[in-house]
Design an enzyme around this catalytic site. Structure first.
Site, PDB file in Angstrom:
ATOM      1  N   GLY A   1      -4.436  -5.217   7.240  1.00  0.00           N
ATOM      2  CA  GLY A   1      -5.583  -4.338   7.457  1.00  0.00           C
ATOM      3  C   GLY A   1      -6.493  -4.728   8.609  1.00  0.00           C
ATOM      4  O   GLY A   1      -6.905  -3.883   9.405  1.00  0.00           O
TER       5      GLY A   1
ATOM      6  N   THR B   1       0.834  -1.192   0.000  1.00  0.00           N
ATOM      7  CA  THR B   1       0.000   0.000   0.000  1.00  0.00           C
ATOM      8  C   THR B   1       0.874   1.249   0.000  1.00  0.00           C
ATOM      9  O   THR B   1       1.984   1.218   0.506  1.00  0.00           O
ATOM     10  CB  THR B   1      -0.855  -0.031   1.289  1.00  0.00           C
ATOM     11  OG1 THR B   1      -1.821  -1.050   1.136  1.00  0.00           O
ATOM     12  CG2 THR B   1      -1.542   1.270   1.587  1.00  0.00           C
TER      13      THR B   1
ATOM     14  N   VAL C   1     -13.145  -4.859   2.458  1.00  0.00           N
ATOM     15  CA  VAL C   1     -12.583  -3.506   2.513  1.00  0.00           C
ATOM     16  C   VAL C   1     -11.561  -3.513   3.640  1.00  0.00           C
ATOM     17  O   VAL C   1     -11.831  -4.024   4.730  1.00  0.00           O
ATOM     18  CB  VAL C   1     -13.695  -2.461   2.776  1.00  0.00           C
ATOM     19  CG1 VAL C   1     -13.093  -1.080   3.015  1.00  0.00           C
ATOM     20  CG2 VAL C   1     -14.662  -2.415   1.588  1.00  0.00           C
ATOM     21  N   GLY C   2     -10.375  -2.975   3.372  1.00  0.00           N
ATOM     22  CA  GLY C   2      -9.310  -2.989   4.374  1.00  0.00           C
ATOM     23  C   GLY C   2      -9.335  -1.747   5.253  1.00  0.00           C
ATOM     24  O   GLY C   2     -10.323  -1.000   5.305  1.00  0.00           O
ATOM     25  N   ASP C   3      -8.225  -1.524   5.913  1.00  0.00           N
ATOM     26  CA  ASP C   3      -8.119  -0.386   6.844  1.00  0.00           C
ATOM     27  C   ASP C   3      -7.998   0.960   6.135  1.00  0.00           C
ATOM     28  O   ASP C   3      -8.390   1.994   6.682  1.00  0.00           O
ATOM     29  CB  ASP C   3      -6.874  -0.577   7.722  1.00  0.00           C
ATOM     30  CG  ASP C   3      -5.601  -0.704   6.875  1.00  0.00           C
ATOM     31  OD1 ASP C   3      -5.552  -1.630   6.030  1.00  0.00           O
ATOM     32  OD2 ASP C   3      -4.688   0.114   7.034  1.00  0.00           O
TER      33      ASP C   3
ATOM     34  N   THR D   1       0.028   1.205   6.978  1.00  0.00           N
ATOM     35  CA  THR D   1       0.083   0.079   6.030  1.00  0.00           C
ATOM     36  C   THR D   1       0.371  -1.195   6.805  1.00  0.00           C
ATOM     37  O   THR D   1       0.891  -1.149   7.915  1.00  0.00           O
ATOM     38  CB  THR D   1       1.183   0.324   4.959  1.00  0.00           C
ATOM     39  OG1 THR D   1       1.348  -0.880   4.188  1.00  0.00           O
ATOM     40  CG2 THR D   1       2.529   0.673   5.582  1.00  0.00           C
ATOM     41  N   GLY D   2       0.004  -2.326   6.216  1.00  0.00           N
ATOM     42  CA  GLY D   2       0.219  -3.602   6.905  1.00  0.00           C
ATOM     43  C   GLY D   2      -1.039  -4.441   6.856  1.00  0.00           C
ATOM     44  O   GLY D   2      -1.898  -4.253   5.980  1.00  0.00           O
TER      45      GLY D   2
END
Ligand code: ASP
Length: 297
Positions: A221, A168, A197-199, A218-219
């Site tokens: 989520g 990301t 849907v991620g973070d 990032t990482g």
């Protein structure tokens, strides 16, 4: 009017550093162009949007063109931006646009909402004149095929072991008026279920800003959401300098097994850059001085 010292910091994900030269070139270009805009008096919203768009167009990163593909081989993307005046716009699981951050900004400026997802986000983008675009690259299709084979039928448990390709991108900047903007754009985690849907576009998790500062994370989520990483760092910036706030939250995340990285800027223009993964690629410019991640990682 009082002029605040300008600064910008960009990251290219916390999932290790393959192809360091490609990452370096992309991050240096994004940070330099964003910084140049800030130096000319542009708002941090414009500088962050532009820098994020540059990174979305660099195929090594997991955002825009070159996004990771989901279980069905589709590029569903997330993006968001937020300012220190609490303006926010995000898109989740959007497909077939070149620059999700553009759509996120349009959500922020043209709607009463904070987040649009899936079909609704695509309809909105087309309505706003954003054209059809296929962000799937051959490189990511090959990676998808390789990883898909390893997954077999043990979907959920295996996925956690496979997610190490965090790529990301995110940018945070402060302009001459002291406005801080944080922007993040992500292709998500490879082989995620469609509709996940991620973070990145969830306010306070992957992206957050308020009067104390701005952060892009990032990482992994799901873990970042549980730890509320971006909001946690920004709240701590009320008491601590950016780097200290970032480090406290990364230590907290480590305790809960959350693999992550983050960048941020506080209201005095101090920069944070922290991660608990193998390595994170990043680039910052402040007082005309550029700093870069360690290419040997
Ligand atoms: N945080 C992103 C997500 O989980 C992945 C990444 O940072 O690369 O969607």
């Amino acid at each position: 009017m009082k002029r605040t010292p300008i600064a910008i910091v960009a990251h290219g994900g916390a999932g290790g550093i393959n192809f360091p030269q490609r990452r370096k070139n992309g991050l240096m270009k994004a940070a330099s162009i964003g910084y140049g805009m800030l130096a000319q008096g542009a708002s941090s919203i414009d500088a962050v949007e532009k820098a994020v768009m540059i990174l979305e167009d660099v195929t090594i990163f997991n955002a825009g063109t070159g996004s990771s593909l989901n279980f069905m081989g589709e590029a569903e993307m997330d993006a968001a931006l937020m300012t220190s005046e609490l303006q926010f716009g995000g898109v989740g699981a959007i497909t077939h646009v070149r620059n999700p951050i553009r759509v996120a900004r349009l959500v922020m400026e043209k709607t009463d909402h904070l987040l649009l997802c899936g079909e609704g986000a695509i309809h909105f983008a087309r309505h706003m004149g954003i054209k059809y675009y296929n962000p799937r690259t051959d490189e990511k299709k090959r990676l998808w095929k390789r990883m898909r084979k390893k997954l077999q039928s043990r979907y959920f448990r295996k996925l956690r072991e496979l997610v190490e390709h965090y790529g990301t991108i995110g940018v945070v900047a402060i302009d001459t008026n002291g406005l801080i903007t944080a922007g993040t754009s992500s292709g998500g985690i490879t082989l995620r279920l469609p509709g996940r849907v991620g973070d990145t576009p969830l306010i306070g998790t992957g992206t957050y800003a308020d009067e104390h500062g701005g952060v892009s994370a990032t990482g992994h989520g799901e873990e970042i959401m549980r730890a509320m990483v971006a909001f946690r760092v920004v709240s701590l910036m009320a008491r601590y300098p950016a780097q200290r706030a970032g480090k406290i939250v990364v230590d907290y995340a480590t305790k809960y097994g959350c693999q992550c990285g983050l960048i941020g800027i506080d209201k005095k223009g101090r920069i944070a850059c922290a991660n608990n993964t193998k390595a994170m690629s990043w680039c910052s410019i402040k007082d005309g001085q550029m700093k870069l991640f360690d290419m040997k990682n």
